[in-house]
Design a protein around this motif. Structure first.
Motif, PDB file in Angstrom:
ATOM      1  N   ALA A 129       1.073  -1.209   0.014  1.00  0.00           N
ATOM      2  CA  ALA A 129      -0.115  -0.016  -0.149  1.00  0.00           C
ATOM      3  C   ALA A 129       0.972   1.195  -0.010  1.00  0.00           C
ATOM      4  N   GLU A 130       2.023   1.220   0.857  1.00  0.00           N
ATOM      5  CA  GLU A 130       2.923   2.300   0.860  1.00  0.00           C
ATOM      6  C   GLU A 130       3.424   2.850  -0.469  1.00  0.00           C
ATOM      7  N   ALA A 131       3.985   1.433  -1.203  1.00  0.00           N
ATOM      8  CA  ALA A 131       4.582   1.893  -2.328  1.00  0.00           C
ATOM      9  C   ALA A 131       3.650   2.115  -3.335  1.00  0.00           C
ATOM     10  N   LEU A 132       2.499   1.993  -3.446  1.00  0.00           N
ATOM     11  CA  LEU A 132       1.516   2.244  -4.408  1.00  0.00           C
ATOM     12  C   LEU A 132       0.578   3.393  -4.020  1.00  0.00           C
ATOM     13  N   GLY A 133       0.589   3.977  -2.884  1.00  0.00           N
ATOM     14  CA  GLY A 133       0.128   5.241  -2.499  1.00  0.00           C
ATOM     15  C   GLY A 133      -1.231   4.702  -2.249  1.00  0.00           C
ATOM     16  N   TYR A 134      -1.701   3.592  -1.987  1.00  0.00           N
ATOM     17  CA  TYR A 134      -3.026   3.162  -1.693  1.00  0.00           C
ATOM     18  C   TYR A 134      -3.234   3.324  -0.167  1.00  0.00           C
ATOM     19  N   THR A 135      -4.514   2.915   0.165  1.00  0.00           N
ATOM     20  CA  THR A 135      -4.703   2.461   1.632  1.00  0.00           C
ATOM     21  C   THR A 135      -4.535   0.988   1.744  1.00  0.00           C
ATOM     22  N   GLN A 136      -4.272   0.564   2.851  1.00  0.00           N
ATOM     23  CA  GLN A 136      -4.355  -1.025   3.096  1.00  0.00           C
ATOM     24  C   GLN A 136      -5.652  -1.641   2.626  1.00  0.00           C
ATOM     25  N   SER A 137      -6.711  -1.133   3.160  1.00  0.00           N
ATOM     26  CA  SER A 137      -7.982  -1.664   2.726  1.00  0.00           C
ATOM     27  C   SER A 137      -8.320  -1.714   1.043  1.00  0.00           C
ATOM     28  N   ALA A 138      -7.687  -0.731   0.400  1.00  0.00           N
ATOM     29  CA  ALA A 138      -7.751  -0.774  -0.990  1.00  0.00           C
ATOM     30  C   ALA A 138      -6.938  -1.845  -1.567  1.00  0.00           C
ATOM     31  N   VAL A 139      -5.891  -2.076  -1.085  1.00  0.00           N
ATOM     32  CA  VAL A 139      -5.047  -3.191  -1.532  1.00  0.00           C
ATOM     33  C   VAL A 139      -5.735  -4.561  -1.118  1.00  0.00           C
ATOM     34  N   SER A 140      -6.312  -4.799  -0.053  1.00  0.00           N
ATOM     35  CA  SER A 140      -6.868  -5.769   0.498  1.00  0.00           C
ATOM     36  C   SER A 140      -8.066  -6.140  -0.538  1.00  0.00           C
ATOM     37  N   ARG A 141      -8.874  -5.051  -0.789  1.00  0.00           N
ATOM     38  CA  ARG A 141     -10.200  -5.284  -1.790  1.00  0.00           C
ATOM     39  C   ARG A 141      -9.646  -5.496  -3.131  1.00  0.00           C
ATOM     40  N   GLN A 142      -8.304  -5.320  -3.559  1.00  0.00           N
ATOM     41  CA  GLN A 142      -7.865  -5.671  -4.917  1.00  0.00           C
ATOM     42  C   GLN A 142      -7.683  -7.040  -5.115  1.00  0.00           C
ATOM     43  N   ILE A 143      -6.747  -7.390  -3.981  1.00  0.00           N
ATOM     44  CA  ILE A 143      -6.252  -8.937  -3.751  1.00  0.00           C
ATOM     45  C   ILE A 143      -7.420  -9.799  -3.547  1.00  0.00           C
TER      46      ILE A 143
END
Length: 296
Positions: free
Chosen positions: A27-41
């Protein structure tokens, strides 16, 4: 299962998580929130009909299905990036090599190899970064590095158990050394053994397995100071703050007063690793430069 529902964004997020080892780091590397990363995965796993990442307390690990998706995702994303460059009229990146290395290799070996490569093949561009050996192995698997310089210790097991195995070539075998402060008794001892290192004060790296402490000591080490930077650790040694381990290659760049002593024991290996086969010509040229620098 409907793989056609896999999004490009989801594949990029998945590759980043596989490389970084945690959803937070991705999330930090992409500039996303962790929840957004979790949703994409989660969306990607739903489309694949399988769990792709094993969630653990210390991060995430690829499942068998995850390795399959990652291998194909790397190919897809690489081709899409090439399409974007071509549409923008940007030059092909065939002459670019992405190199990773562990911390101390960046002090002498990598700069020496890059200087030699610039003299013999100035058209080759090397883009590099430092990382821990596990992080560099993940980056090779994720397709974001072409080559990596890794450190290996006895009994020299494979760097991971994923198939296909990483390709490796030993650059050199050298004893790990210890840097001691000015006037320290070990600076003038006839030889240094692991027994001589027990009960000492150490300068080590934080959150890196106490890198800087002699590996395999059968006691809880007394770490007086922590620092990520090798020069900072060596300057702390020069100030009398403790001992720290160093590769033999750093003996020529230690601060005044610091003595580097070889410790009796089995040598460590400096290893060049890659995944894609065959190597591109620029990557092979860089590999040759690293081999020559390691011998020199």
């Amino acid at each position: 299962m409907n793989v056609m529902d896999m999004s490009i964004t989801g594949l990029r997020v998945f590759r980043e998580a596989a490389e970084r080892g945690t959803l937070t780091a991705a999330a930090e590397a992409l500039g996303y929130t962790q929840s957004a990363v979790s949703r994409q995965i989660a969306a990607l796993e739903h489309a694949a009909g399988a769990t792709l990442l094993e969630r653990r307390r210390d991060g995430v690990r690829l499942t068998a299905a995850g390795h399959v998706v990652l291998r194909r995702a790397v190919t897809v994303l690489t081709e899409l990036d090439a399409v974007v460059r071509e549409l923008r009229g940007q030059p092909d990146e065939g002459g670019t090599v992405r190199l990773g290395w562990f911390a101390s290799a960046g002090a002498v070996l990598v700069p020496r190899a890059l200087a030699a490569l610039r003299r013999t093949h100035p058209a080759i561009t090397v883009v590099g970064r430092e990382g821990s050996t596990p992080a560099l192995v993940r980056a090779l698997r994720a397709g974001t590095l072409d080559l990596a310089v890794l450190a290996a210790a006895p009994p020299f097991r494979p760097f991971d158990t994923t198939s296909p195995p990483l390709r490796t070539s030993t650059l050199a075998e050298r004893n790990l050394c210890v840097a001691v402060p000015p006037g320290h008794p070990l600076a003038t001892a006839p030889s240094v053994s692991v027994e001589d290192l027990r009960g000492r004060q150490w300068v080590a790296s934080p959150a890196a397995g106490e890198m800087g402490v002699w590996p395999g000591l059968d006691e809880r080490p007394f770490v007086t100071h922590t620092a990520r930077d090798w020069l900072a650790k060596l300057n702390l040694v020069a100030a009398g703050a403790g001992l720290t381990t160093v590769p033999a290659a750093l003996a020529t760049v230690v601060p005044p007063g610091v003595t580097v002593r070889q410790v009796d024991g089995e040598p460590r290996r400096l290893v060049l690793a890659w995944l894609a086969e065959p190597l591109t010509e620029p990557a092979a040229r860089l590999g040759d430069a690293l081999r020559t620098a390691a011998v020199d």
